[in-house]
Design a protein around this motif. Structure first.
Motif, short mmCIF file in Angstrom:
data_model
loop_
_atom_site.label_atom_id
_atom_site.label_comp_id
_atom_site.label_asym_id
_atom_site.label_seq_id
_atom_site.Cartn_x
_atom_site.Cartn_y
_atom_site.Cartn_z
N PRO A 55 -10.33 56.29 0.30
CA PRO A 55 -10.56 57.31 -0.73
C PRO A 55 -9.28 57.99 -1.17
O PRO A 55 -9.15 58.41 -2.31
CB PRO A 55 -11.51 58.29 -0.03
N ASP A 56 -8.31 58.15 -0.26
CA ASP A 56 -7.07 58.83 -0.61
C ASP A 56 -6.10 57.93 -1.35
O ASP A 56 -5.41 58.37 -2.26
CB ASP A 56 -6.39 59.36 0.66
N SER A 57 -6.00 56.70 -0.95
CA SER A 57 -4.94 55.83 -1.44
C SER A 57 -5.41 54.76 -2.40
O SER A 57 -4.61 54.22 -3.16
CB SER A 57 -4.25 55.14 -0.26
N GLY A 58 -6.67 54.39 -2.35
CA GLY A 58 -7.18 53.29 -3.15
C GLY A 58 -6.91 51.94 -2.53
O GLY A 58 -7.26 50.91 -3.10
N LEU A 59 -6.28 51.91 -1.35
CA LEU A 59 -5.95 50.63 -0.72
C LEU A 59 -7.20 49.89 -0.27
O LEU A 59 -8.18 50.49 0.16
CB LEU A 59 -5.03 50.86 0.48
N SER A 60 -7.14 48.57 -0.39
CA SER A 60 -8.25 47.74 0.07
C SER A 60 -8.22 47.64 1.59
O SER A 60 -7.23 47.98 2.24
CB SER A 60 -8.13 46.35 -0.54
N ARG A 115 6.69 48.16 13.49
CA ARG A 115 7.24 49.51 13.35
C ARG A 115 6.36 50.32 12.41
O ARG A 115 6.06 49.87 11.29
CB ARG A 115 8.67 49.47 12.83
N ALA A 116 5.97 51.51 12.83
CA ALA A 116 5.10 52.34 12.00
C ALA A 116 5.74 52.64 10.65
O ALA A 116 5.06 52.68 9.63
CB ALA A 116 4.78 53.65 12.73
N GLY A 117 7.06 52.83 10.64
CA GLY A 117 7.74 53.14 9.38
C GLY A 117 7.60 52.05 8.35
O GLY A 117 7.44 52.32 7.16
N ASP A 118 7.62 50.78 8.80
CA ASP A 118 7.46 49.66 7.88
C ASP A 118 6.05 49.66 7.28
O ASP A 118 5.85 49.37 6.10
CB ASP A 118 7.73 48.34 8.59
N GLY A 119 5.05 49.97 8.11
CA GLY A 119 3.69 50.04 7.62
C GLY A 119 3.51 51.17 6.62
O GLY A 119 2.78 51.03 5.63
N ASP A 120 4.20 52.30 6.87
CA ASP A 120 4.13 53.42 5.94
C ASP A 120 4.69 53.04 4.57
O ASP A 120 4.13 53.39 3.53
CB ASP A 120 4.91 54.62 6.49
N VAL A 121 5.82 52.33 4.58
CA VAL A 121 6.44 51.92 3.32
C VAL A 121 5.53 50.95 2.58
O VAL A 121 5.32 51.08 1.37
CB VAL A 121 7.82 51.28 3.58
N TYR A 122 4.99 49.97 3.30
CA TYR A 122 4.07 49.02 2.67
C TYR A 122 2.89 49.75 2.04
O TYR A 122 2.52 49.49 0.88
CB TYR A 122 3.58 48.01 3.70
N ALA A 123 2.26 50.64 2.79
CA ALA A 123 1.09 51.36 2.29
C ALA A 123 1.45 52.24 1.10
O ALA A 123 0.72 52.30 0.11
CB ALA A 123 0.46 52.19 3.41
N HIS A 155 2.49 59.46 -2.78
CA HIS A 155 1.19 60.13 -2.77
C HIS A 155 0.65 60.12 -1.35
O HIS A 155 0.58 59.08 -0.71
CB HIS A 155 0.23 59.37 -3.70
N ARG A 156 0.28 61.30 -0.85
CA ARG A 156 -0.23 61.39 0.51
C ARG A 156 -1.57 62.10 0.51
O ARG A 156 -2.04 62.58 -0.51
CB ARG A 156 0.78 62.13 1.40
N HIS A 157 -2.15 62.23 1.69
CA HIS A 157 -3.45 62.88 1.80
C HIS A 157 -3.39 64.28 1.20
O HIS A 157 -2.51 65.07 1.51
CB HIS A 157 -3.85 63.00 3.28
N ALA A 189 3.93 51.82 -1.01
CA ALA A 189 4.24 50.97 -2.16
C ALA A 189 2.97 50.48 -2.84
O ALA A 189 2.84 50.52 -4.07
CB ALA A 189 5.11 49.79 -1.72
N HIS A 190 2.01 50.00 -2.06
CA HIS A 190 0.79 49.45 -2.65
C HIS A 190 -0.13 50.54 -3.17
O HIS A 190 -0.85 50.33 -4.16
CB HIS A 190 0.11 48.54 -1.64
N ALA A 191 -0.10 51.72 -2.55
CA ALA A 191 -0.86 52.84 -3.09
C ALA A 191 -0.28 53.28 -4.43
O ALA A 191 -1.02 53.57 -5.38
CB ALA A 191 -0.87 54.00 -2.10
N ALA A 192 1.06 53.33 -4.52
CA ALA A 192 1.70 53.70 -5.78
C ALA A 192 1.38 52.68 -6.87
O ALA A 192 1.11 53.05 -8.03
CB ALA A 192 3.21 53.82 -5.58
#
Length: 297
Positions: free
Chosen positions: A70-75, A87-95, A275-277, A97-100
């Motif tokens: 609901p927050d990001s629109g990610l599938s 690495r959590a940081g890499d997952g944050d960047v991926y998420a 964009h974050r929560h 990028a795809h949310a943007a």
């Protein structure tokens, strides 16, 4: 001129169109780019560990990525992919990028980010289902093309009414330049060798981002060897039927965009915060309030 690379300006076509490379304020609902326009959005990803983790989530689950649909629109697939990084940081960047990407394309298409469906075009080399990504459109409007890239500290999304590729890279180390220069086209290696040592990192960065943007636009990626195509300073020797332009991406990164056909009439660069929560609609990045116009000569 090819932005951020003045030495190529003398080789530009005599009647090359002007390019608006002004960092613009981000509107809440972006208007689709006109036939001769390209829109580029830069996003700064969150600092490693700054994206909140969902309490009680098990490592490796979709919820543990720190984003919820609901927050990001990610599938679900994107959330799982974000959670799969070591690495959590890499997952944050991926998420991020795809949310943007979903937020922007949803705005252009007038659809909720979570309602977008993505597919892959056939690979031009083998016809397999791993070519350029595309968004499924439900109207009769002209096709909206896009490209997504991210490097350490920066995300780029490019949108146009024609096939497009974008790349962004953090300035490489001296060791990276030496190791990767052998993958360049022969003429590109000669140009790089002629550059003063203190300028080679930035010069290599511009060469490499042009090359990756072009290969992404082709749909091959690096499955096509980087040394095949020349993307150096001599515009006359670059691939025919393609326009490849450097982009202003700040002091720590280089970026480029490649589009199918003639040089665009206008390239508009905007900066968008992650964009974050709990965030409201997109707002402009205050750090880029100044403007700079650059045009080919």
């Amino acid at each position: 001129m090819d932005t951020a690379h003045a030495s190529a300006s003398a080789l530009a076509p005599a009647r090359a169109p002007a390019h608006d490379l002004t960092p613009s304020r981000a509107s809440r609902t972006p208007t689709r780019p006109a036939a001769g326009d390209v829109h580029v959005w830069f996003v700064r990803p969150p600092r490693s560990g700054s994206v909140p983790r969902s309490p009680g989530a098990d490592a490796g689950t979709a919820a543990d990525s720190g984003f919820t649909a609901p927050d990001s629109g990610l599938s679900v697939a994107e959330l799982r992919r974000a959670a799969s990084f070591a690495r959590a940081g890499d997952g944050d960047v991926y998420a991020t990028a795809h949310a943007a990407l979903r937020r922007l394309l949803g705005g252009y298409l007038g659809r909720p980010p979570a309602g977008l469906t993505f597919v892959r075009k056939p690979c031009p080399g083998c016809s397999g289902p791993h070519g350029r990504p595309a968004v499924v459109q439900t109207d009769d409007a002209p096709t909206l093309h896009f490209s997504l890239a991210h490097s350490r500290g920066l995300i780029a999304v490019a949108v146009a009414p024609r096939v497009i590729g974008v790349d962004v890279e953090r300035l490489p180390s001296t060791g990276t330049v030496e190791a990767c220069a052998r993958a360049l086209h022969t003429r590109e290696r000669a140009e790089l060798a002629a550059v003063p040592p203190e300028e080679r990192q930035a010069y290599f960065g511009r060469l490499w981002t042009r090359k990756e943007a072009y290969l992404k636009a082709l749909g091959t990626g690096l499955s096509r060897h980087p040394r095949i195509d020349y993307l150096g300073a001599d515009l006359r020797r670059r691939p025919a039927r393609w326009a490849v332009l450097d982009l202003p991406a700040g002091p720590e990164h280089t970026a480029a965009v490649a589009v199918d056909g003639a040089r665009p009439d206008r390239v508009t660069v905007r900066w968008l915060p992650a964009h974050r929560h709990g965030d409201g609609p997109a707002a402009p990045d205050a750090a880029y309030g100044s403007t700079t116009d650059r045009s080919p000569r």
